[in-house]
Design a protein around this motif. Structure first.
Motif, short mmCIF file in Angstrom:
data_model
loop_
_atom_site.label_atom_id
_atom_site.label_comp_id
_atom_site.label_asym_id
_atom_site.label_seq_id
_atom_site.Cartn_x
_atom_site.Cartn_y
_atom_site.Cartn_z
N LEU A 286 0.81 -1.22 0.00
CA LEU A 286 0.00 0.00 0.00
C LEU A 286 0.84 1.27 0.00
O LEU A 286 0.34 2.34 -0.34
CB LEU A 286 -0.93 0.02 1.22
CG LEU A 286 -2.02 -1.06 1.28
CD1 LEU A 286 -2.80 -0.96 2.59
CD2 LEU A 286 -2.97 -0.92 0.09
N HIS A 287 2.11 1.17 0.38
CA HIS A 287 2.94 2.36 0.51
C HIS A 287 3.46 2.81 -0.85
O HIS A 287 3.80 1.99 -1.70
CB HIS A 287 4.11 2.09 1.46
CG HIS A 287 4.65 3.32 2.10
ND1 HIS A 287 5.55 4.16 1.46
CD2 HIS A 287 4.42 3.88 3.31
CE1 HIS A 287 5.86 5.16 2.27
NE2 HIS A 287 5.19 5.02 3.38
N LYS A 288 3.54 4.10 -1.05
CA LYS A 288 3.99 4.62 -2.34
C LYS A 288 5.51 4.46 -2.53
O LYS A 288 6.00 4.45 -3.65
CB LYS A 288 3.60 6.10 -2.49
CG LYS A 288 4.20 7.01 -1.43
CD LYS A 288 3.73 8.45 -1.64
CE LYS A 288 4.34 9.37 -0.58
NZ LYS A 288 3.88 10.78 -0.76
N ASP A 289 6.26 4.36 -1.41
CA ASP A 289 7.71 4.17 -1.49
C ASP A 289 8.07 2.77 -1.00
O ASP A 289 8.65 2.58 0.08
CB ASP A 289 8.44 5.23 -0.65
CG ASP A 289 8.24 6.62 -1.19
OD1 ASP A 289 8.23 6.77 -2.42
OD2 ASP A 289 8.09 7.56 -0.39
N LYS A 290 7.73 1.78 -1.81
CA LYS A 290 7.93 0.38 -1.40
C LYS A 290 9.40 0.06 -1.17
O LYS A 290 9.74 -0.76 -0.32
CB LYS A 290 7.36 -0.55 -2.48
CG LYS A 290 5.87 -0.39 -2.71
CD LYS A 290 5.40 -1.26 -3.85
CE LYS A 290 3.89 -1.16 -4.06
NZ LYS A 290 3.44 0.22 -4.30
N GLU A 291 10.29 0.70 -1.92
CA GLU A 291 11.71 0.39 -1.83
C GLU A 291 12.31 0.78 -0.49
O GLU A 291 13.38 0.30 -0.11
CB GLU A 291 12.49 1.09 -2.96
CG GLU A 291 12.16 0.57 -4.36
CD GLU A 291 10.84 1.10 -4.89
OE1 GLU A 291 10.28 2.02 -4.24
OE2 GLU A 291 10.36 0.59 -5.91
N LYS A 292 11.63 1.67 0.26
CA LYS A 292 12.16 2.13 1.54
C LYS A 292 11.95 1.12 2.66
O LYS A 292 12.57 1.24 3.72
CB LYS A 292 11.53 3.46 1.92
CG LYS A 292 11.97 4.62 1.05
CD LYS A 292 11.41 5.93 1.57
CE LYS A 292 11.89 7.11 0.73
NZ LYS A 292 11.34 8.40 1.22
N PHE A 293 11.07 0.13 2.43
CA PHE A 293 10.86 -0.88 3.46
C PHE A 293 12.13 -1.71 3.62
O PHE A 293 12.73 -2.13 2.64
CB PHE A 293 9.67 -1.77 3.12
CG PHE A 293 8.35 -1.19 3.56
CD1 PHE A 293 7.71 -1.67 4.68
CD2 PHE A 293 7.78 -0.15 2.86
CE1 PHE A 293 6.51 -1.13 5.10
CE2 PHE A 293 6.57 0.41 3.26
CZ PHE A 293 5.93 -0.09 4.39
N GLY A 294 12.50 -1.93 4.86
CA GLY A 294 13.76 -2.59 5.16
C GLY A 294 14.86 -1.60 5.49
O GLY A 294 15.98 -2.00 5.81
N THR A 295 14.54 -0.29 5.45
CA THR A 295 15.53 0.74 5.77
C THR A 295 15.16 1.52 7.03
O THR A 295 15.86 2.45 7.40
CB THR A 295 15.67 1.74 4.61
OG1 THR A 295 14.41 2.43 4.41
CG2 THR A 295 16.05 1.04 3.32
N GLY A 296 14.06 1.12 7.70
CA GLY A 296 13.64 1.81 8.92
C GLY A 296 12.30 2.49 8.81
O GLY A 296 12.12 3.58 9.35
N MET A 297 11.35 1.84 8.17
CA MET A 297 9.99 2.39 8.03
C MET A 297 9.17 2.01 9.26
O MET A 297 9.07 0.82 9.60
CB MET A 297 9.32 1.87 6.76
CG MET A 297 10.03 2.26 5.49
SD MET A 297 9.86 4.03 5.13
CE MET A 297 8.18 4.05 4.51
N ILE A 298 8.56 3.00 9.89
CA ILE A 298 7.81 2.72 11.11
C ILE A 298 6.57 1.88 10.83
O ILE A 298 6.11 1.12 11.69
CB ILE A 298 7.43 4.04 11.83
CG1 ILE A 298 7.05 3.74 13.29
CG2 ILE A 298 6.30 4.76 11.09
CD1 ILE A 298 6.99 4.98 14.14
N GLU A 299 6.05 1.95 9.59
CA GLU A 299 4.91 1.11 9.22
C GLU A 299 5.27 -0.38 9.28
O GLU A 299 4.43 -1.22 9.57
CB GLU A 299 4.43 1.45 7.80
CG GLU A 299 3.84 2.84 7.65
CD GLU A 299 4.87 3.90 7.30
OE1 GLU A 299 4.48 4.98 6.84
OE2 GLU A 299 6.08 3.63 7.51
#
Length: 510
Positions: A286-299
């Motif tokens: 659902l997130h628009k910046d999928k590539e940021k997951f695994g870098t410290g996303m609070i979601e």
């Protein structure tokens, strides 16, 4: 009496002074069990049961149940601070929780974990009070076919959504499935891939693999960086509490994770583990910046942690209403009920309402106690990040080895921990995600058993997996988990193939 009257009577039981003391004792012990890698809720409850002999059944069961969801609360702490999941349901928290700690936001990660756990735990208890019987009936619709499809979808989701390469995620998952086959064959009873080593007949423990792949490999990577002078200095940035923006980003993941966790917790199988996978996959999708997951996303912390604790409440539905345990921990809880001469099921709801509703209402109070206890501990836990590397790395290894050795007292397990630590180090260097392998080990035996049961029922006809609407739905979703990331990575080629050119008139489509 109506459910509301039973609930009020249950609060009268739970609020008795001795039962309040049992709730406090159970939640504190559960938090300790969750924080220390090695025990987990199943082993913790098993160790506690002998101490409850001679106690009043209601008080004993209240304390045992309090330890259960207390352990679900505490499991996130080591995952966030030292990248060491104490149980399978905490694996997904390491992906972004530890990265938040590396980014200086360990306090926020621990805070959103505590808040999400409280909200999810409270919701699950309310839903347990209101929807227990109808949800349990729905859970009975799941047979081996549906469980196979669901677990296949779960593994497909984690393999495709972690890491930058779907193929590397698949490679990691296949390695995990291969490891899961080690041990006694569930149908024939013959040993497989044990190398004539008796200790391997029970398979390789999840804890051994998780501690090696996450904790020991993290120590090796950090030690290498330290020798090169490149070790990151983990320091707290900003407030220990959530910022307004972090809170805004966490609300919906907590809500979605709570609903996913409770729904999956009702169904037999590794409910908490699968629900965290589904929650993490949904938030990333659902997130628009999928590539940021695994870098410290609070979601990536809020959703799985809410799902983890909601699943604990959902797991009590089939246990109390049908007498069916949905996993290892609830199986131990079922043993505790039987030990005290109580048989969970519809009859217990009417024959022993004081026990049932006293237990349910104690979970309300336990969630409040856990929330009050855990928030002040955030300020203590984050101080671990200030320990010098020369002390912290041996401390992590000490905690890990003590936790592993305390289970069976096996030196072979310690050798496996070191071996999997080296494998995890190599995987990190090759950018192969660790989570698919570890979670495939957790789900491997269950998915194999469901597959073989389904084939046995159908007489070898693979078409049985297309005989159920639920099964077809999960299989389609599993396929999409692999197709959509590939399509997204090659979107420019696909658009060019249909004649689409950004910023130019589209002749093909016009």
């Amino acid at each position: 009496m109506s459910n509301f009257e039973y609930m009020l009577n249950g609060f009268a039981v739970a609020l008795e002074p001795q039962n309040l003391l049992f709730i406090l004792t159970g939640t504190v012990l559960g938090t300790i069990v969750g924080v220390l890698p090695g025990l987990g809720p199943s082993a913790g409850i098993a160790l506690l049961l002998p101490l409850t002999f001679g106690m009043d059944p209601t008080g004993a069961l209240i304390m045992v149940a309090s330890m259960y969801y207390g352990a679900m609360y505490g499991g996130s702490t080591t995952s966030i601070l030292i990248n060491t999941p104490g149980e399978s349901s905490s694996v997904m928290t390491t992906l972004d929780g530890y990265q938040m700690a590396r980014n200086g936001r360990a306090g926020a990660a621990l805070a959103v974990s505590a808040i999400g756990s409280f909200i999810a735990g409270t919701f699950s208890v309310i839903a347990l009070s209101i929807l227990a019987v109808p949800l349990a009936r729905f859970g009975l619709k799941f047979g081996p076919v549906e469980y196979f499809a669901l677990m296949l979808f779960s593994m497909a989701a984690v393999s495709s959504l972690t890491g930058k390469s779907v193929s590397r995620g698949l490679f990691s998952m296949v390695i995990g499935l291969m490891i899961a086959t080690v041990g006694i064959d569930l149908q024939s009873g013959s040993p497989r891939f044990t190398g004539s080593v008796p200790q391997l007949q029970d398979g390789i423990s999840f804890l051994v693999i998780a501690v090696g792949m996450f904790a020991v490999s993290e120590v090796l990577v950090t030690f290498e960086d330290h020798v090169r002078g490149q070790a990151p200095v983990l320091r707290i940035k900003g407030r220990l509490w959530l910022t307004r923006e972090e809170w805004r980003r966490s609300i919906m993941p907590i809500t979605r994770g709570t609903l996913i966790g409770f729904a999956k917790g009702v169904l037999p199988g590794p409910g908490a583990t699968i629900s965290t996978i589904l929650s993490y996959g949904l938030e990333r999708a659902l997130h628009k910046d999928k590539e940021k997951f695994g870098t410290g996303m609070i979601e990536g912390v809020a959703g799985p942690e809410a799902a983890n604790n909601a699943a604990a409440g959902g797991a009590m539905v089939p246990l109390l209403t049908l007498g069916l345990p949905s996993g290892g921990t609830t199986a131990v809880l079922l043993g505790a009920f039987i030990m005290y001469g109580l048989q969970p099921g519809p009859l217990m709801m009417t024959r022993n309402p004081d026990v049932v509703w006293g237990l349910i209402d104690s979970m309300y109070l336990g969630n409040i106690m856990l929330f009050i206890l855990n928030l002040p501990l955030i300020f203590l836990f984050v101080r671990l990040l200030y320990i010098p590397t020369g002390i912290l790395l041996p401390l992590i290894l000490t905690i890990a080895t003590i936790g592993v050795f305390s289970i069976d007292g096996s030196t072979l397990d310690l050798a496996f921990v070191l071996g999997f630590g080296v494998v995890g180090y190599i995987f990190r260097k090759l950018d192969v995600p660790l989570a698919p392998m570890v979670l495939a080990v957790v789900l491997g035996k269950s998915i194999e058993q469901s597959f073989r049961q389904s084939i046995t029922i159908s007489g070898g006809d693979m078409g049985i997996f297309l005989s159920s609407g639920l099964s077809i739905t999960f299989l389609v979703l599993a396929g999409l988990m692999f197709v959509l990331p590939l399509a997204w990575n090659h979107r420019s080629r696909l658009l060019a193939a249909v004649g689409f050119r950004p910023g130019r008139p589209n002749k093909t489509l016009s």
